[in-house]
Scaffold this motif. Structure first.
Motif, PDB file in Angstrom:
ATOM      1  N   GLU A 152      14.918  15.686   7.870  1.00  0.00           N
ATOM      2  CA  GLU A 152      16.163  15.314   7.181  1.00  0.00           C
ATOM      3  C   GLU A 152      15.874  14.748   5.795  1.00  0.00           C
ATOM      4  O   GLU A 152      16.575  15.070   4.821  1.00  0.00           O
ATOM      5  N   LEU A 153      14.844  13.919   5.686  1.00  0.00           N
ATOM      6  CA  LEU A 153      14.500  13.348   4.379  1.00  0.00           C
ATOM      7  C   LEU A 153      14.038  14.446   3.428  1.00  0.00           C
ATOM      8  O   LEU A 153      14.428  14.448   2.243  1.00  0.00           O
ATOM      9  N   ALA A 154      13.236  15.377   3.913  1.00  0.00           N
ATOM     10  CA  ALA A 154      12.774  16.482   3.064  1.00  0.00           C
ATOM     11  C   ALA A 154      13.961  17.296   2.565  1.00  0.00           C
ATOM     12  O   ALA A 154      14.028  17.666   1.379  1.00  0.00           O
ATOM     13  N   LYS A 155      14.925  17.559   3.459  1.00  0.00           N
ATOM     14  CA  LYS A 155      16.120  18.332   3.094  1.00  0.00           C
ATOM     15  C   LYS A 155      16.944  17.580   2.044  1.00  0.00           C
ATOM     16  O   LYS A 155      17.377  18.161   1.037  1.00  0.00           O
ATOM     17  N   LEU A 156      17.167  16.298   2.257  1.00  0.00           N
ATOM     18  CA  LEU A 156      17.963  15.503   1.320  1.00  0.00           C
ATOM     19  C   LEU A 156      17.308  15.443  -0.056  1.00  0.00           C
ATOM     20  O   LEU A 156      17.982  15.538  -1.088  1.00  0.00           O
ATOM     21  N   ARG A 157      16.000  15.283  -0.088  1.00  0.00           N
ATOM     22  CA  ARG A 157      15.324  15.200  -1.382  1.00  0.00           C
ATOM     23  C   ARG A 157      15.364  16.523  -2.127  1.00  0.00           C
ATOM     24  O   ARG A 157      15.456  16.543  -3.359  1.00  0.00           O
ATOM     25  N   ARG A 158      15.316  17.632  -1.408  1.00  0.00           N
ATOM     26  CA  ARG A 158      15.482  18.937  -2.063  1.00  0.00           C
ATOM     27  C   ARG A 158      16.881  19.046  -2.668  1.00  0.00           C
ATOM     28  O   ARG A 158      17.053  19.512  -3.797  1.00  0.00           O
ATOM     29  N   GLU A 159      17.879  18.605  -1.905  1.00  0.00           N
ATOM     30  CA  GLU A 159      19.258  18.668  -2.387  1.00  0.00           C
ATOM     31  C   GLU A 159      19.462  17.743  -3.590  1.00  0.00           C
ATOM     32  O   GLU A 159      20.173  18.102  -4.543  1.00  0.00           O
ATOM     33  N   ILE A 160      18.849  16.567  -3.563  1.00  0.00           N
ATOM     34  CA  ILE A 160      18.955  15.622  -4.681  1.00  0.00           C
ATOM     35  C   ILE A 160      18.343  16.222  -5.940  1.00  0.00           C
ATOM     36  O   ILE A 160      18.934  16.155  -7.033  1.00  0.00           O
ATOM     37  N   ASN A 161      17.177  16.820  -5.803  1.00  0.00           N
ATOM     38  CA  ASN A 161      16.516  17.421  -6.966  1.00  0.00           C
ATOM     39  C   ASN A 161      17.341  18.568  -7.534  1.00  0.00           C
ATOM     40  O   ASN A 161      17.469  18.716  -8.758  1.00  0.00           O
ATOM     41  N   ALA A 162      17.909  19.382  -6.632  1.00  0.00           N
ATOM     42  CA  ALA A 162      18.733  20.502  -7.090  1.00  0.00           C
ATOM     43  C   ALA A 162      19.994  19.998  -7.787  1.00  0.00           C
ATOM     44  O   ALA A 162      20.386  20.513  -8.847  1.00  0.00           O
ATOM     45  N   GLN A 163      20.634  18.977  -7.197  1.00  0.00           N
ATOM     46  CA  GLN A 163      21.853  18.425  -7.790  1.00  0.00           C
ATOM     47  C   GLN A 163      21.557  17.767  -9.131  1.00  0.00           C
ATOM     48  O   GLN A 163      22.317  17.914 -10.094  1.00  0.00           O
ATOM     49  N   ARG A 164      20.441  17.067  -9.228  1.00  0.00           N
ATOM     50  CA  ARG A 164      20.055  16.425 -10.488  1.00  0.00           C
ATOM     51  C   ARG A 164      19.820  17.474 -11.573  1.00  0.00           C
ATOM     52  O   ARG A 164      20.203  17.288 -12.731  1.00  0.00           O
ATOM     53  N   SER A 165      19.170  18.569 -11.175  1.00  0.00           N
ATOM     54  CA  SER A 165      18.909  19.641 -12.133  1.00  0.00           C
ATOM     55  C   SER A 165      20.210  20.266 -12.637  1.00  0.00           C
ATOM     56  O   SER A 165      20.376  20.494 -13.847  1.00  0.00           O
ATOM     57  N   ARG A 166      21.155  20.532 -11.714  1.00  0.00           N
ATOM     58  CA  ARG A 166      22.448  21.115 -12.114  1.00  0.00           C
ATOM     59  C   ARG A 166      23.207  20.168 -13.031  1.00  0.00           C
ATOM     60  O   ARG A 166      23.785  20.586 -14.042  1.00  0.00           O
ATOM     61  N   LEU A 167      23.186  18.894 -12.695  1.00  0.00           N
ATOM     62  CA  LEU A 167      23.905  17.896 -13.483  1.00  0.00           C
ATOM     63  C   LEU A 167      23.310  17.775 -14.883  1.00  0.00           C
ATOM     64  O   LEU A 167      24.038  17.714 -15.883  1.00  0.00           O
ATOM     65  N   THR A 168      21.991  17.767 -14.959  1.00  0.00           N
ATOM     66  CA  THR A 168      21.318  17.661 -16.257  1.00  0.00           C
ATOM     67  C   THR A 168      21.666  18.850 -17.145  1.00  0.00           C
ATOM     68  O   THR A 168      21.972  18.693 -18.336  1.00  0.00           O
ATOM     69  N   LYS A 169      21.627  20.054 -16.566  1.00  0.00           N
ATOM     70  CA  LYS A 169      21.967  21.252 -17.341  1.00  0.00           C
ATOM     71  C   LYS A 169      23.414  21.204 -17.820  1.00  0.00           C
ATOM     72  O   LYS A 169      23.732  21.610 -18.952  1.00  0.00           O
ATOM     73  N   SER A 170      24.313  20.710 -16.966  1.00  0.00           N
ATOM     74  CA  SER A 170      25.725  20.587 -17.332  1.00  0.00           C
ATOM     75  C   SER A 170      25.905  19.627 -18.503  1.00  0.00           C
ATOM     76  O   SER A 170      26.659  19.893 -19.442  1.00  0.00           O
ATOM     77  N   LEU A 171      25.185  18.499 -18.467  1.00  0.00           N
ATOM     78  CA  LEU A 171      25.289  17.511 -19.542  1.00  0.00           C
ATOM     79  C   LEU A 171      24.654  18.018 -20.835  1.00  0.00           C
ATOM     80  O   LEU A 171      25.140  17.729 -21.936  1.00  0.00           O
ATOM     81  N   GLU A 172      23.580  18.775 -20.717  1.00  0.00           N
ATOM     82  CA  GLU A 172      22.965  19.364 -21.913  1.00  0.00           C
ATOM     83  C   GLU A 172      23.923  20.348 -22.580  1.00  0.00           C
ATOM     84  O   GLU A 172      24.024  20.402 -23.822  1.00  0.00           O
ATOM     85  N   ALA A 173      24.652  21.108 -21.761  1.00  0.00           N
ATOM     86  CA  ALA A 173      25.666  22.027 -22.309  1.00  0.00           C
ATOM     87  C   ALA A 173      26.787  21.251 -22.984  1.00  0.00           C
ATOM     88  O   ALA A 173      27.278  21.643 -24.052  1.00  0.00           O
ATOM     89  N   ALA A 174      27.186  20.119 -22.375  1.00  0.00           N
ATOM     90  CA  ALA A 174      28.246  19.290 -22.960  1.00  0.00           C
ATOM     91  C   ALA A 174      27.818  18.718 -24.305  1.00  0.00           C
ATOM     92  O   ALA A 174      28.622  18.616 -25.244  1.00  0.00           O
ATOM     93  N   MET A 175      26.543  18.346 -24.432  1.00  0.00           N
ATOM     94  CA  MET A 175      26.046  17.817 -25.699  1.00  0.00           C
ATOM     95  C   MET A 175      26.037  18.894 -26.782  1.00  0.00           C
ATOM     96  O   MET A 175      26.397  18.638 -27.938  1.00  0.00           O
ATOM     97  N   ARG A 176      25.644  20.109 -26.388  1.00  0.00           N
ATOM     98  CA  ARG A 176      25.647  21.186 -27.370  1.00  0.00           C
ATOM     99  C   ARG A 176      27.065  21.466 -27.857  1.00  0.00           C
ATOM    100  O   ARG A 176      27.291  21.698 -29.047  1.00  0.00           O
ATOM    101  N   ALA A 177      28.011  21.391 -26.917  1.00  0.00           N
ATOM    102  CA  ALA A 177      29.404  21.653 -27.278  1.00  0.00           C
ATOM    103  C   ALA A 177      29.969  20.559 -28.183  1.00  0.00           C
ATOM    104  O   ALA A 177      30.822  20.818 -29.030  1.00  0.00           O
TER     105      ALA A 177
END
Length: 279
Positions: A152-177
C-alpha cells in the motif's frame, strides 16, 4: 570503605578504565562499581576477562560495539501499551540487538571454554532476530520508511509522485501563459501547497488563492484556480501515506514489544560484554 577508596583515588581509576568502554551502557557499569565482597564474585569477574582475552587472541573471536546508543528511552516506550516508537529509536534497539546476537553466535562455539561469557548471552532467544530483521527491512539507515515496507505504501508513493509531476507541469504551463506577470519561473511551496511566484503589481492577472508574500513584498505566491483540485488530491494522498506509515510503525513496535524481555537481555548483555572488554 569510602575513606579508603578516596585515598586510593578509586574514582579516578574508574574514570580512566571507563574510557575504554564503547557504549553509554558500558560506561554506566563503571559508575557504581565497588570492590567485590566475595572470592566467588572476584573469580567470576577475572574469569570473564581471561575468557575474553583468550577468545580475542587465540580464537580471533571478538566483538565491537562502536557507535551504539543507549536504547533505554526506546525500552521505556515499549513498556507503555499502544505507544509507538519513532523510527530512530527502533533503529537504536535494532543495532544493539544485532550486536548482542552477533556476540552470542560468536561465543556459542566456544561456550565450553568460555562458560562465564556464555552465561551472559545464552538466554537471548534467536527468535529476536525475526523482529529485528523486520525493522531493518522496512526502515532505511536514516530512519525513513522504505517504499517496500508495504504494498500500500509503495502504491501511494507512486501515486504521489505521479500527481506531483502532473501538478508541476500544470503550474509550469500556467506560468508560461502568465508571461511577464511571473517573477521567476520556479514552482515553489507555501502552506504545503504548490504555488507560482507572481509580481505583486500583476496580482490581478493570475486568478487564484494567495499564500503570502516574499520578504521584500515584490512577489505574491499564488495557487492558480486550475491547481486547487490537484493540490487537494495531492494532500489527500499524503494524508493516506501518513496513515499507512503510522500503521507500519505501530506494527513494527508491536513486534518489538512482543520481544521486550529478549531486548532487555540483549541490552544487558551488550553492557556487560562492553564492560568486561574495557577492563
Amino acid at each position: 570503605m569510602s575513606y579508603s577508596l578516596e585515598t586510593l583515588e578509586y574514582a579516578k581509576l574508574l574514570e580512566l578504565v571507563s574510557r575504554h568502554a564503547q557504549t553509554p551502557m558500558g560506561v554506566e557499569r563503571f559508575a557504581d562499581l565497588r570492590p567485590l565482597a566475595t572470592r566467588t564474585e572476584l573469580d567470576n569477574a577475572l574469569a570473564a576477562i581471561s575468557e575474553t582475552i583468550a577468545l580475542n587472541e587465540e580464537k580471533q573471536v571478538t566483538w565491537s560495539f562502536s557507535g551504539l546508543e543507549d536504547p533505554s528511552d526506546a525500552v521505556a516506550i515499549l513498556k507503555i501499551q499502544n505507544a509507538t516508537l519513532e523510527p530512530n529509536l527502533m533503529l537504536e534497539v535494532s543495532r544493539v540487538c544485532n550486536q548482542a546476537l552477533f556476540a552470542r553466535s560468536s561465543i556459542s562455539p566456544e561456550k565450553e571454554t568460555a562458560s562465564v561469557l556464555w552465561n551472559f548471552v545464552e538466554n537471548i532467544p534467536p527468535s529476536l532476530l525475526g523482529a529485528i530483521d523486520q525493522v531493518n527491512k522496512k526502515l532505511l539507515p536514516g530512519g525513513e520508511i522504505d517504499d517496500s515496507a508495504s504494498p500500500e505504501l509503495a502504491k501511494l508513493r507512486r501515486e504521489i509522485n505521479a500527481q506531483r509531476s502532473r501538478l508541476t507541469k500544470s503550474l509550469e504551463a500556467a506560468m508560461r501563459a502568465a508571461g511577464t506577470a511571473i517573477q521567476d519561473e520556479i514552482v515553489t511551496m507555501r502552506n504545503d501547497r504548490y504555488v507560482i511566484p507572481v509580481k505583486t503589481d500583476f496580482r490581478g492577472k493570475v486568478g487564484g488563492v494567495a499564500h503570502g508574500f516574499s520578504s521584500s513584498g515584490s512577489t505574491v505566491f499564488v495557487e492558480p484556480l486550475e491547481a486547487i483540485e490537484a493540490n487537494n488530491e495531492l494532500q489527500n494522498l499524503k494524508g493516506k501515506e501518513e496513515r499507512e506509515i503510522a500503521r507500519i510503525l505501530f506494527d513494527l513496535t508491536e513486534r518489538l514489544r512482543e520481544q521486550l524481555p529478549a531486548i532487555e537481555m540483549a541490552v544487558k548483555a551488550v553492557a556487560e560484554l562492553d564492560f568486561i572488554k574495557a577492563k
